[in-house]
Design a protein around this motif. Structure first.
Motif, PDB file in Angstrom:
ATOM      1  N   GLY A 122      -0.747   0.175  10.600  1.00  0.00           N
ATOM      2  CA  GLY A 122      -1.523   0.854  11.629  1.00  0.00           C
ATOM      3  C   GLY A 122      -2.840   1.322  11.096  1.00  0.00           C
ATOM      4  N   LEU A 123      -3.466   2.193  11.877  1.00  0.00           N
ATOM      5  CA  LEU A 123      -4.771   2.756  11.530  1.00  0.00           C
ATOM      6  C   LEU A 123      -4.572   4.190  11.045  1.00  0.00           C
ATOM      7  CD1 LEU A 123      -7.900   2.668  11.580  1.00  0.00           C
ATOM      8  CD2 LEU A 123      -7.751   3.427  13.976  1.00  0.00           C
ATOM      9  N   VAL A 124      -5.158   4.504   9.904  1.00  0.00           N
ATOM     10  CA  VAL A 124      -5.020   5.841   9.335  1.00  0.00           C
ATOM     11  C   VAL A 124      -6.329   6.225   8.674  1.00  0.00           C
ATOM     12  CG1 VAL A 124      -4.127   4.970   7.129  1.00  0.00           C
ATOM     13  CG2 VAL A 124      -3.511   7.282   7.879  1.00  0.00           C
ATOM     14  N   GLN A 125      -6.594   7.508   8.602  1.00  0.00           N
ATOM     15  CA  GLN A 125      -7.815   7.969   7.950  1.00  0.00           C
ATOM     16  C   GLN A 125      -7.632   8.054   6.433  1.00  0.00           C
ATOM     17  OE1 GLN A 125      -8.758  11.659  10.043  1.00  0.00           O
ATOM     18  NE2 GLN A 125     -10.343  10.555  11.185  1.00  0.00           N
ATOM     19  N   THR A 126      -8.732   8.044   5.741  1.00  0.00           N
ATOM     20  CA  THR A 126      -8.723   8.191   4.293  1.00  0.00           C
ATOM     21  C   THR A 126      -7.946   9.446   3.899  1.00  0.00           C
ATOM     22  OG1 THR A 126     -10.894   7.128   4.152  1.00  0.00           O
ATOM     23  CG2 THR A 126     -10.176   8.403   2.257  1.00  0.00           C
ATOM     24  N   GLY A 127      -7.064   9.267   2.914  1.00  0.00           N
ATOM     25  CA  GLY A 127      -6.221  10.372   2.473  1.00  0.00           C
ATOM     26  C   GLY A 127      -4.897  10.470   3.188  1.00  0.00           C
ATOM     27  N   GLY A 128      -4.736   9.685   4.241  1.00  0.00           N
ATOM     28  CA  GLY A 128      -3.511   9.725   5.011  1.00  0.00           C
ATOM     29  C   GLY A 128      -2.388   8.907   4.388  1.00  0.00           C
ATOM     30  N   SER A 129      -1.283   8.831   5.122  1.00  0.00           N
ATOM     31  CA  SER A 129      -0.086   8.145   4.639  1.00  0.00           C
ATOM     32  C   SER A 129       0.464   7.202   5.690  1.00  0.00           C
ATOM     33  CB  SER A 129       1.000   9.173   4.289  1.00  0.00           C
ATOM     34  OG  SER A 129       0.586  10.041   3.255  1.00  0.00           O
ATOM     35  N   LEU A 130       1.128   6.178   5.217  1.00  0.00           N
ATOM     36  CA  LEU A 130       1.887   5.264   6.061  1.00  0.00           C
ATOM     37  C   LEU A 130       3.139   4.856   5.313  1.00  0.00           C
ATOM     38  CD1 LEU A 130      -0.750   2.755   7.535  1.00  0.00           C
ATOM     39  CD2 LEU A 130       0.603   4.420   8.828  1.00  0.00           C
ATOM     40  N   ARG A 131       4.156   4.498   6.079  1.00  0.00           N
ATOM     41  CA  ARG A 131       5.378   3.959   5.482  1.00  0.00           C
ATOM     42  C   ARG A 131       5.638   2.591   6.070  1.00  0.00           C
ATOM     43  NH1 ARG A 131      11.692   5.308   6.338  1.00  0.00           N
ATOM     44  NH2 ARG A 131      12.433   5.055   4.192  1.00  0.00           N
ATOM     45  N   LEU A 132       5.605   1.582   5.236  1.00  0.00           N
ATOM     46  CA  LEU A 132       5.898   0.224   5.668  1.00  0.00           C
ATOM     47  C   LEU A 132       7.382  -0.062   5.478  1.00  0.00           C
ATOM     48  CD1 LEU A 132       2.913  -1.781   4.138  1.00  0.00           C
ATOM     49  CD2 LEU A 132       3.040  -0.507   6.287  1.00  0.00           C
ATOM     50  N   SER A 133       7.907  -0.869   6.388  1.00  0.00           N
ATOM     51  CA  SER A 133       9.300  -1.303   6.302  1.00  0.00           C
ATOM     52  C   SER A 133       9.364  -2.821   6.334  1.00  0.00           C
ATOM     53  CB  SER A 133      10.110  -0.742   7.472  1.00  0.00           C
ATOM     54  OG  SER A 133      10.131   0.665   7.470  1.00  0.00           O
ATOM     55  N   CYS A 134      10.356  -3.348   5.680  1.00  0.00           N
ATOM     56  CA  CYS A 134      10.602  -4.784   5.683  1.00  0.00           C
ATOM     57  C   CYS A 134      12.087  -4.990   5.926  1.00  0.00           C
ATOM     58  CB  CYS A 134      10.185  -5.394   4.352  1.00  0.00           C
ATOM     59  SG  CYS A 134      10.616  -7.141   4.140  1.00  0.00           S
ATOM     60  N   ALA A 135      12.399  -5.618   7.046  1.00  0.00           N
ATOM     61  CA  ALA A 135      13.788  -5.894   7.402  1.00  0.00           C
ATOM     62  C   ALA A 135      14.130  -7.326   7.027  1.00  0.00           C
ATOM     63  CB  ALA A 135      13.998  -5.665   8.891  1.00  0.00           C
ATOM     64  N   ALA A 136      15.210  -7.483   6.291  1.00  0.00           N
ATOM     65  CA  ALA A 136      15.651  -8.812   5.852  1.00  0.00           C
ATOM     66  C   ALA A 136      16.914  -9.220   6.590  1.00  0.00           C
ATOM     67  CB  ALA A 136      15.899  -8.818   4.349  1.00  0.00           C
ATOM     68  N   SER A 137      16.960 -10.469   6.998  1.00  0.00           N
ATOM     69  CA  SER A 137      18.172 -11.004   7.601  1.00  0.00           C
ATOM     70  C   SER A 137      18.558 -12.275   6.856  1.00  0.00           C
ATOM     71  CB  SER A 137      17.967 -11.303   9.090  1.00  0.00           C
ATOM     72  OG  SER A 137      16.905 -12.218   9.280  1.00  0.00           O
ATOM     73  N   GLY A 138      19.853 -12.493   6.723  1.00  0.00           N
ATOM     74  CA  GLY A 138      20.328 -13.625   5.961  1.00  0.00           C
ATOM     75  C   GLY A 138      21.125 -13.158   4.776  1.00  0.00           C
ATOM     76  N   PRO A 139      21.810 -14.086   4.120  1.00  0.00           N
ATOM     77  CA  PRO A 139      22.719 -13.703   3.037  1.00  0.00           C
ATOM     78  C   PRO A 139      22.012 -13.422   1.724  1.00  0.00           C
ATOM     79  CG  PRO A 139      22.726 -16.073   3.316  1.00  0.00           C
ATOM     80  CD  PRO A 139      21.853 -15.514   4.409  1.00  0.00           C
ATOM     81  N   GLY A 140      22.661 -12.577   0.935  1.00  0.00           N
ATOM     82  CA  GLY A 140      22.242 -12.417  -0.442  1.00  0.00           C
ATOM     83  C   GLY A 140      21.065 -11.508  -0.688  1.00  0.00           C
ATOM     84  N   PHE A 141      20.808 -10.583   0.214  1.00  0.00           N
ATOM     85  CA  PHE A 141      19.634  -9.720   0.041  1.00  0.00           C
ATOM     86  C   PHE A 141      19.639  -9.034  -1.319  1.00  0.00           C
ATOM     87  CE2 PHE A 141      16.180  -7.037   1.108  1.00  0.00           C
ATOM     88  CZ  PHE A 141      16.488  -5.758   0.676  1.00  0.00           C
ATOM     89  N   ASN A 142      20.803  -8.581  -1.762  1.00  0.00           N
ATOM     90  CA  ASN A 142      20.839  -7.828  -3.010  1.00  0.00           C
ATOM     91  C   ASN A 142      20.623  -8.694  -4.242  1.00  0.00           C
ATOM     92  OD1 ASN A 142      23.267  -9.137  -2.842  1.00  0.00           O
ATOM     93  ND2 ASN A 142      24.493  -7.409  -3.535  1.00  0.00           N
ATOM     94  N   THR A 143      20.496 -10.010  -4.060  1.00  0.00           N
ATOM     95  CA  THR A 143      20.224 -10.892  -5.193  1.00  0.00           C
ATOM     96  C   THR A 143      18.729 -11.151  -5.380  1.00  0.00           C
ATOM     97  OG1 THR A 143      20.365 -12.942  -3.903  1.00  0.00           O
ATOM     98  CG2 THR A 143      22.419 -12.067  -4.820  1.00  0.00           C
ATOM     99  N   TYR A 144      17.918 -10.639  -4.464  1.00  0.00           N
ATOM    100  CA  TYR A 144      16.478 -10.861  -4.513  1.00  0.00           C
ATOM    101  C   TYR A 144      15.746  -9.711  -5.187  1.00  0.00           C
ATOM    102  CZ  TYR A 144      16.834 -14.679  -1.074  1.00  0.00           C
ATOM    103  OH  TYR A 144      17.128 -15.849  -0.424  1.00  0.00           O
ATOM    104  N   THR A 145      14.709 -10.051  -5.906  1.00  0.00           N
ATOM    105  CA  THR A 145      13.667  -9.083  -6.224  1.00  0.00           C
ATOM    106  C   THR A 145      12.749  -9.026  -5.015  1.00  0.00           C
ATOM    107  OG1 THR A 145      13.715  -9.349  -8.611  1.00  0.00           O
ATOM    108  CG2 THR A 145      11.636  -8.668  -7.647  1.00  0.00           C
ATOM    109  N   MET A 146      12.404  -7.818  -4.602  1.00  0.00           N
ATOM    110  CA  MET A 146      11.561  -7.638  -3.426  1.00  0.00           C
ATOM    111  C   MET A 146      10.189  -7.121  -3.841  1.00  0.00           C
ATOM    112  SD  MET A 146      13.546  -8.672  -1.089  1.00  0.00           S
ATOM    113  CE  MET A 146      12.490  -8.276   0.307  1.00  0.00           C
ATOM    114  N   ALA A 147       9.191  -7.519  -3.081  1.00  0.00           N
ATOM    115  CA  ALA A 147       7.828  -7.124  -3.435  1.00  0.00           C
ATOM    116  C   ALA A 147       6.971  -6.985  -2.193  1.00  0.00           C
ATOM    117  CB  ALA A 147       7.213  -8.157  -4.372  1.00  0.00           C
TER     118      ALA A 147
END
Length: 118
Positions: free
Chosen positions: A10-35
């Motif tokens: 989204g849009l935020v001013q300098t000094g502000g905060s955001l929280r990004l999320s990434c939803a994974a679907s499919g098998p083996g999520f815990n076997t991945y390195t995420m970035a």
């Protein structure tokens, strides 16, 4: 192979905060390195620069330009990856991509736009 969907940009001013999320679907999520990667406006490099990485053991690492400001985390029970971004700067403006990687395969999300204004 997992499929990834980012949200939280989204849009935020300098000094502000955001929280990004990434939803994974499919098998083996815990076997991945995420970035998280980002691609700033006008940059030609495919998928941009690394922002944060977290391995299967939940050990994070960050490049110096976000260290102390960004925090990556994962919830294997929910197949989710998060990135808390604080003290945002205008140079953090970019499309942020989630990536799942392991020796056998790699997946990318479609990205979420983060815009930091003065």
């Amino acid at each position: 192979q997992v499929q990834l969907v980012e949200s939280g940009g989204g849009l935020v001013q300098t000094g502000g905060s955001l929280r990004l999320s990434c939803a994974a679907s499919g098998p083996g999520f815990n076997t991945y390195t995420m970035a998280w990667y980002r691609q700033a406006p006008g940059k030609q490099r495919d998928r941009g620069e690394l922002v944060a990485r977290i391995n299967r053991g939940h050990t994070p690492n960050y490049p110096n330009y976000v260290k102390g400001r960004f925090t990556i985390s994962r919830d294997n029970a929910k197949n989710m990856v998060y990135m808390q971004m604080n003290s945002l700067k205008t140079e953090d403006t970019a499309v942020y991509f989630c990536k799942a990687e392991r020796p056998s395969d790699t997946s990318w999300g479609h990205g979420t736009q983060v815009t930091v204004s003065t």
